[in-house]
Enzyme design. Structure first.
Site, PDB file in Angstrom:
ATOM      1  CB  CYS A 152      -0.983  -0.002   1.169  1.00 51.06           C
ATOM      2  SG  CYS A 152      -0.231  -0.021   2.804  1.00 51.06           S
ATOM      3  CE  LYS A 196      -3.647  -3.689   8.378  1.00 54.78           C
ATOM      4  NZ  LYS A 196      -2.600  -3.539   7.345  1.00 54.78           N
ATOM      5  CD  GLU A 212      -8.766 -14.278   7.978  1.00 56.14           C
ATOM      6  OE1 GLU A 212      -7.648 -14.664   7.578  1.00 56.14           O
ATOM      7  OE2 GLU A 212      -9.658 -13.902   7.208  1.00 56.14           O
ATOM      8  CE  LYS A 225      -2.169  -1.850  11.940  1.00 52.76           C
ATOM      9  NZ  LYS A 225      -1.338  -1.695  10.733  1.00 52.76           N
TER      10      LYS A 225
END
Length: 327
Positions: free
Chosen positions: A121, A194, A232, A247
């Site tokens: 990103c 996340k 996950e 996070k």
């Protein structure tokens, strides 16, 4: 029969000796932003006390981290806009900012762990974490690029690579690529859980990674979901992760606890930019005692089950530990 706690002689020393949760500076990681250019120390307005550094100005912050006794540094790259493209190819440039920063850090400060964030990103012209087909992120086609970036960081000397992109299957792709390149001794610290959080705003300003359109809710997790976090995390365990990250930290203490209970790997929590900025803003307005509030927020993450805290307060927390405010 239940007894109330007694008011004991020398009670403060006894409380410290019998604390259930104990922490040390070696459990702290400090994120640093590395930007292109020379002689740059550029304060980040939304994150008071944090700056972007060019590689030639890293000596002071790295020396400070070493003196604080923290475990290591998590590096994020901030390339010039002209170097960004649709693929994010600057992420695997051997002369990129993060690669040069890690080479310098491992030569000058070998006792500091070097951890490279792996995502596209910061490097893509569109600000998304993967390749695009129109305005849709293409998961599978992105995996080789993430793996290529991870190998580049390992070649530069990174001890740990930390994929933060949330593409499905990226841990397995990175593990395979590292093994193929003979970097079997490099650890993967996966951003396994996340969330698509509102607390990332200051980071995106600092890293220049705000999406050019839309958002990242399609590949980051829905804050409504808790069971998905376990799924996950377990997938990343199966794919070869060595450590996991949750996070953000503070708003997701329940998730930290759940992931800790469900997995056997060391667990990190990331106290993100928005959490840091809120504490800073409240302290600057005189509304809270900054040291007490920062120590309490860190302690809560450790009490919830994290083994490692990634935080912009890393150096200060280490100092406050030495002063007996946290530990």
């Amino acid at each position: 029969m239940l007894h109330r706690p007694r008011r004991l002689r020398n009670g403060q020393a006894i409380r410290h000796m019998t604390r259930e949760t104990r922490v040390s500076p070696r459990q702290l990681i400090w994120p640093i932003f590395v930007r292109d250019g020379e002689n740059i120390v550029e304060p980040i307005p939304s994150m008071p006390g944090q700056s972007r550094y060019s590689v030639d100005r890293l000596e002071e912050p790295l020396a400070r981290a070493l003196d604080a006794g923290i475990a290591g540094i998590l590096y994020f790259g901030v390339p010039d806009i002209a170097k960004k493209n649709s693929q994010g190819s600057e992420a695997w440039n051997e002369n990129g900012g993060v690669q040069r920063a890690i080479r310098y850090a491992k030569a000058a400060f070998p006792h500091l762990l070097a951890i490279a964030d792996v995502c596209l990103c910061e490097y893509t012209s569109h600000g998304h974490c993967g390749l695009l087909d129109g305005e849709t992120v293409i998961n599978d086609a992105t995996l080789p690029l993430l793996a290529r970036a991870a190998v580049s960081y390992a070649q530069s000397g990174a001890d740990i690579v930390a994929p933060s992109d949330m593409m499905d299957g990226r841990v397995a792709a990175i593990r395979h690529a590292l093994d193929e390149a003979q970097y079997t001794d490099r650890a993967i610290m996966s951003y396994a859980v996340k969330y698509a959080s509102a607390f990332y705003g200051p980071f995106r300003e600092a890293a220049g990674s705000t999406p050019g359109f839309g958002d990242r809710q399609g590949y980051q997790m829905d804050p409504h979901n808790a069971r998905e976090a376990i799924k996950e995390a377990l997938l990343d365990v199966d794919e070869g992760a060595d450590m996991l990250i949750v996070k953000p930290a503070g708003p997701y203490l329940d998730i930290i606890r759940a992931v800790k209970d469900a997995t056997h790997l060391p667990l990190a929590a990331y106290q993100v930019s928005g959490e840091y900025a809120m504490l800073k803003a409240a302290a600057q307005n005189g509304w809270i005692d900054e040291a007490r509030a920062a120590c309490e927020s860190a302690l809560c993450a450790f009490r919830a089950g994290t083994d490692i805290l990634i935080t912009y307060y890393a150096n200060e927390l280490a100092q406050w530990m030495r002063e007996g405010r946290l530990g």
